[in-house]
Structures are given as structure tokens and as C-alpha cells.
Design a protein around this motif. Structure first.
Motif, mmCIF file in Angstrom:
data_model
loop_
_atom_site.group_PDB
_atom_site.id
_atom_site.type_symbol
_atom_site.label_atom_id
_atom_site.label_comp_id
_atom_site.label_asym_id
_atom_site.label_seq_id
_atom_site.Cartn_x
_atom_site.Cartn_y
_atom_site.Cartn_z
ATOM 1 N N LEU A 111 -8.723 -36.565 48.047
ATOM 2 C CA LEU A 111 -7.696 -36.763 47.011
ATOM 3 C C LEU A 111 -7.311 -35.419 46.388
ATOM 4 O O LEU A 111 -6.133 -35.170 46.114
ATOM 5 N N ALA A 112 -8.298 -34.542 46.198
ATOM 6 C CA ALA A 112 -8.009 -33.197 45.675
ATOM 7 C C ALA A 112 -7.080 -32.447 46.624
ATOM 8 O O ALA A 112 -6.110 -31.809 46.193
ATOM 9 N N MET A 113 -7.367 -32.531 47.930
ATOM 10 C CA MET A 113 -6.540 -31.854 48.935
ATOM 11 C C MET A 113 -5.111 -32.383 48.910
ATOM 12 O O MET A 113 -4.135 -31.608 48.907
ATOM 13 N N VAL A 114 -4.975 -33.715 48.869
ATOM 14 C CA VAL A 114 -3.644 -34.332 48.904
ATOM 15 C C VAL A 114 -2.860 -33.994 47.645
ATOM 16 O O VAL A 114 -1.680 -33.627 47.714
ATOM 17 N N GLU A 115 -3.496 -34.100 46.481
ATOM 18 C CA GLU A 115 -2.769 -33.855 45.229
ATOM 19 C C GLU A 115 -2.435 -32.380 45.053
ATOM 20 O O GLU A 115 -1.420 -32.041 44.447
ATOM 21 N N SER A 116 -3.241 -31.490 45.630
ATOM 22 C CA SER A 116 -2.890 -30.067 45.629
ATOM 23 C C SER A 116 -1.632 -29.838 46.471
ATOM 24 O O SER A 116 -0.719 -29.103 46.059
ATOM 25 N N ALA A 117 -1.580 -30.488 47.641
ATOM 26 C CA ALA A 117 -0.391 -30.370 48.504
ATOM 27 C C ALA A 117 0.831 -30.995 47.846
ATOM 28 O O ALA A 117 1.950 -30.469 47.929
ATOM 29 N N MET A 118 0.625 -32.125 47.161
ATOM 30 C CA MET A 118 1.733 -32.772 46.444
ATOM 31 C C MET A 118 2.245 -31.882 45.309
ATOM 32 O O MET A 118 3.451 -31.843 45.034
ATOM 33 N N ALA A 119 1.340 -31.163 44.667
ATOM 34 C CA ALA A 119 1.740 -30.245 43.591
ATOM 35 C C ALA A 119 2.635 -29.139 44.131
ATOM 36 O O ALA A 119 3.670 -28.798 43.532
ATOM 37 N N SER A 120 2.242 -28.585 45.275
ATOM 38 C CA SER A 120 3.044 -27.533 45.903
ATOM 39 C C SER A 120 4.427 -28.058 46.288
ATOM 40 O O SER A 120 5.441 -27.363 46.123
ATOM 41 N N THR A 121 4.482 -29.297 46.775
ATOM 42 C CA THR A 121 5.763 -29.909 47.151
ATOM 43 C C THR A 121 6.637 -30.150 45.926
ATOM 44 O O THR A 121 7.845 -29.874 45.948
ATOM 45 N N ALA A 122 6.032 -30.649 44.850
ATOM 46 C CA ALA A 122 6.783 -30.875 43.606
ATOM 47 C C ALA A 122 7.370 -29.568 43.088
ATOM 48 O O ALA A 122 8.505 -29.531 42.589
ATOM 49 N N LEU A 123 6.620 -28.476 43.236
ATOM 50 C CA LEU A 123 7.113 -27.155 42.842
ATOM 51 C C LEU A 123 8.350 -26.781 43.647
ATOM 52 O O LEU A 123 9.355 -26.321 43.089
ATOM 53 N N ARG A 124 8.295 -26.988 44.955
ATOM 54 C CA ARG A 124 9.440 -26.675 45.819
ATOM 55 C C ARG A 124 10.659 -27.524 45.471
ATOM 56 O O ARG A 124 11.797 -27.076 45.613
ATOM 57 N N LEU A 125 10.408 -28.756 45.033
ATOM 58 C CA LEU A 125 11.502 -29.663 44.680
ATOM 59 C C LEU A 125 12.008 -29.431 43.253
ATOM 60 O O LEU A 125 12.953 -30.087 42.814
ATOM 61 N N GLY A 126 11.359 -28.509 42.519
ATOM 62 C CA GLY A 126 11.813 -28.159 41.176
ATOM 63 C C GLY A 126 11.272 -29.031 40.069
ATOM 64 O O GLY A 126 11.678 -28.906 38.912
ATOM 65 N N ASP A 127 10.317 -29.931 40.376
ATOM 66 C CA ASP A 127 9.714 -30.792 39.360
ATOM 67 C C ASP A 127 8.476 -30.078 38.818
ATOM 68 O O ASP A 127 7.340 -30.359 39.227
ATOM 69 N N LEU A 128 8.688 -29.163 37.882
ATOM 70 C CA LEU A 128 7.622 -28.271 37.428
ATOM 71 C C LEU A 128 6.530 -29.013 36.666
ATOM 72 O O LEU A 128 5.335 -28.710 36.822
ATOM 73 N N GLY A 159 0.198 -20.891 38.952
ATOM 74 C CA GLY A 159 0.821 -19.595 38.653
ATOM 75 C C GLY A 159 2.298 -19.585 38.985
ATOM 76 O O GLY A 159 3.121 -19.054 38.219
ATOM 77 N N CYS A 160 2.653 -20.205 40.107
ATOM 78 C CA CYS A 160 4.064 -20.256 40.516
ATOM 79 C C CYS A 160 4.885 -21.160 39.595
ATOM 80 O O CYS A 160 6.086 -20.931 39.409
ATOM 81 N N VAL A 161 4.249 -22.175 39.022
ATOM 82 C CA VAL A 161 4.927 -23.013 38.025
ATOM 83 C C VAL A 161 5.295 -22.162 36.811
ATOM 84 O O VAL A 161 6.431 -22.217 36.311
ATOM 85 N N GLU A 162 4.336 -21.348 36.344
ATOM 86 C CA GLU A 162 4.614 -20.463 35.203
ATOM 87 C C GLU A 162 5.729 -19.482 35.544
ATOM 88 O O GLU A 162 6.604 -19.208 34.713
ATOM 89 N N LEU A 163 5.722 -18.988 36.764
ATOM 90 C CA LEU A 163 6.761 -18.050 37.201
ATOM 91 C C LEU A 163 8.129 -18.732 37.197
ATOM 92 O O LEU A 163 9.125 -18.146 36.748
#
Length: 297
Positions: A111-128, A159-163
């Protein structure tokens, strides 16, 4: 070997394992396929990765306790393959299915692995906000002894969210923390990605020298280990920084190298920039020749 960045050797061993297993032990066979897909995604072979994933996911039983963890990893990787090939919208269904399977099976680490990947995807989609929420949740689930490598990627996302929010100093601090985590686990791929993020942050802060230092290290790692999916992005950012710094010659060379790397996305924009840089270079040379002529006279 994959974490360390030895993608060629990892691929060779992985292919040998797949050949030996040949579908006999589905659980181990699926894990070997997951490693092969990870290598393919890292080296930009998205079509091959997606073909392997579609075949494997069509074969494995999602309700079987022996293969459910492999199914989760493959679903997550399929989502990542769609993201890195420029189609992030396609990945959400796969990742949400993987997330549901983790909850049902009680697989905390997965679940940690999946939610980390989902976080990265949400970042790419602009949902900070969603990216920050998912990354924070993933970090809370990570067991440092077994999933330490995942921590650096997840902190990198924060970090990329803050950026993305324009908080450059906070981003640099968080990304620096992620770099320490990556180095602690000898995770060369993660260091490459994080240095790219740090380079972007310094670029946004106006510190060209520090930006290029971070980007140059990221580019050297990506080139050395064959991390093509990041190499192209690093080259493009480096060219933009060089151009902003007024180094038209270096920028032009880097843009050309970026185009040789074969990236289709932004190709027209890149060609336009090359023409602009060529024009600027010729203008600067003409001005210098004119100035030299005036000095002689």
C-alpha cells in the motif's frame, strides 16, 4: 542491481530468470516480469513494458493469495508506464485497483508503494493537495528496514509539491533530505531524479551556477546507467538553464543532444528554439566581427 543503477546487468539476470521459470512458478515468474518491466520503463521501452504487463495481468489470478502481491506490483507498474509515456490519465484506474487489493489483502508495504506512486501521478496531474496527502500517508506506512528505498522517492514527491507551489527554499530542503535517504540506500536512480529536482529548484530561484551543478550530476548518472526516461528531461532542463544564462552555444549543443535522445514530445518547440539560438549565435558573431572591424579602423 536496479536500485544501484546497474540496469544492463539487472536486465540480463532478469531475462535468464524469466527463461528458467517459464511460467512454472507464477508468483516468482510475476516478480521477475515486474523487475523486467521496471528496467524497460527506466530505459524508455514503454511499448515493450505495456505488452508484458497486459499479458501478465491477463494471466494472473487477482484472488489468489500466492500471486496477489505480484498483481498489485504489476498494476502499479502499468500505471507508472502510462505516466512516464506521457499518458497520466490512463494510470489512475490501475493504481486505484492496486490500492483496493492492498487494503483487502492487508498488505501494508505494498500500500505504501502504491500510494507513493499515486502521489507522484497526482503531482503530474496538478493535484498538489492530493499528492501531498498520498505521499504523507505512504511515508507513515514505510518500514525503513524493508522499504527504505521507497522513502527517498516519496520525500522527493513532497519536495516537488513545494516547488510546484513556488516554495523554492522549502523544496530544496526537502529534496536535500531525500538525497540523504537515497545515498543511505545506495539508490543511484533516486539520486539522479532528486538532483534533477534540486537543479529545477535552483533554476527557479535564479541561481544558475548551482542549478547547472545539480543538473550536470543528474545528467552524468542518467547517461552512465542508461536511465533514458530521465536523461531526456534533464537535457531539456539543462538547455533551458544554459539559454537563460546567455550561453547560446552550450544551449544549442544540449538541445541537439536532447533531440538525438529521441524524445517525440516537445520536438517542434525544441526545433524552434534551435532556430532561434542559431539566429542569436549568428547575430552575436556578426556583432563581434563588426566591433572588431571598428576597432581596427
Amino acid at each position: 542491481l536496479v536500485w544501484r543503477g546497474d540496469l544492463h546487468e539487472a536486465g540480463r539476470i532478469c531475462d535468464a530468470a524469466i527463461g528458467l521459470l517459464d511460467g512454472q512458478d507464477l508468483a516468482w515468474y510475476a516478480r521477475a516480469l515486474a523487475t523486467r518491466v521496471t528496467i524497460d520503463i527506466s530505459t524508455g521501452c514503454h511499448t515493450q513494458a505495456l505488452e508484458i504487463l497486459r499479458t501478465a495481468l491477463g494471466t494472473l489470478d487477482r484472488d489468489c493469495s500466492q500471486t496477489v502481491d505480484a498483481v498489485i506490483e504489476l498494476l502499479c507498474l502499468q500505471g507508472v508506464a502510462y505516466v512516464t509515456s506521457g499518458n497520466p490519465g490512463r494510470c489512475l484506474k490501475d493504481m486505484q485497483e492496486a490500492q483496493a487489493l492492498c487494503v483487502t489483502a492487508g498488505l501494508r508495504g505494498h500500500l505504501a508503494m502504491v500510494e507513493s506512486a499515486m502521489a507522484s501521478t497526482a503531482l503530474r496531474l496538478g493535484d498538489l493537495d492530493k499528492a501531498s496527502e498520498l505521499a504523507s500517508r505512504a511515508l507513515a506506512l514505510i518500514d525503513e528496514d524493508r522499504l527504505g528505498q521507497l522513502a527517498s522517492y516519496t520525500i522527493e514527491t513532497l519536495g516537488c509539491v513545494e516547488l510546484a507551489k513556488g516554495r523554492v527554499r522549502q523544496a530544496i530542503q526537502i529534496l536535500s533530505d531525500a538525497l540523504v535517504k537515497a545515498d543511505g540506500h545506495n539508490d543511484v536512480r533516486s539520486r539522479c531524479q532528486i538532483q534533477f529536482g534540486i537543479g529545477r529548484a535552483w533554476h527557479l530561484s535564479g541561481d544558475t551556477q548551482r542549478a547547472l551543478a545539480a543538473l550536470n550530476e543528474a545528467e552524468e548518472i542518467a547517461r552512465r546507467i542508461g536511465y533514458l526516461v530521465w536523461h531526456r528531461a534533464i537535457l531539456l532542463m539543462s538547455a533551458e538553464v544554459q539559454e537563460k544564462a546567455g550561453d547560446a552555444v552550450a544551449a544549442r549543443a544540449t538541445y541537439k543532444e536532447y533531440m538525438r535522445a529521441g524524445r517525440k514530445m516537445y520536438a517542434r518547440d525544441t526545433e524552434k528554439r534551435l532556430f532561434e539560438l542559431d539566429a542569436r549565435f549568428e547575430l552575436e558573431r556578426a556583432e563581434k566581427q563588426a566591433a572588431a572591424a571598428r576597432a581596427r579602423n
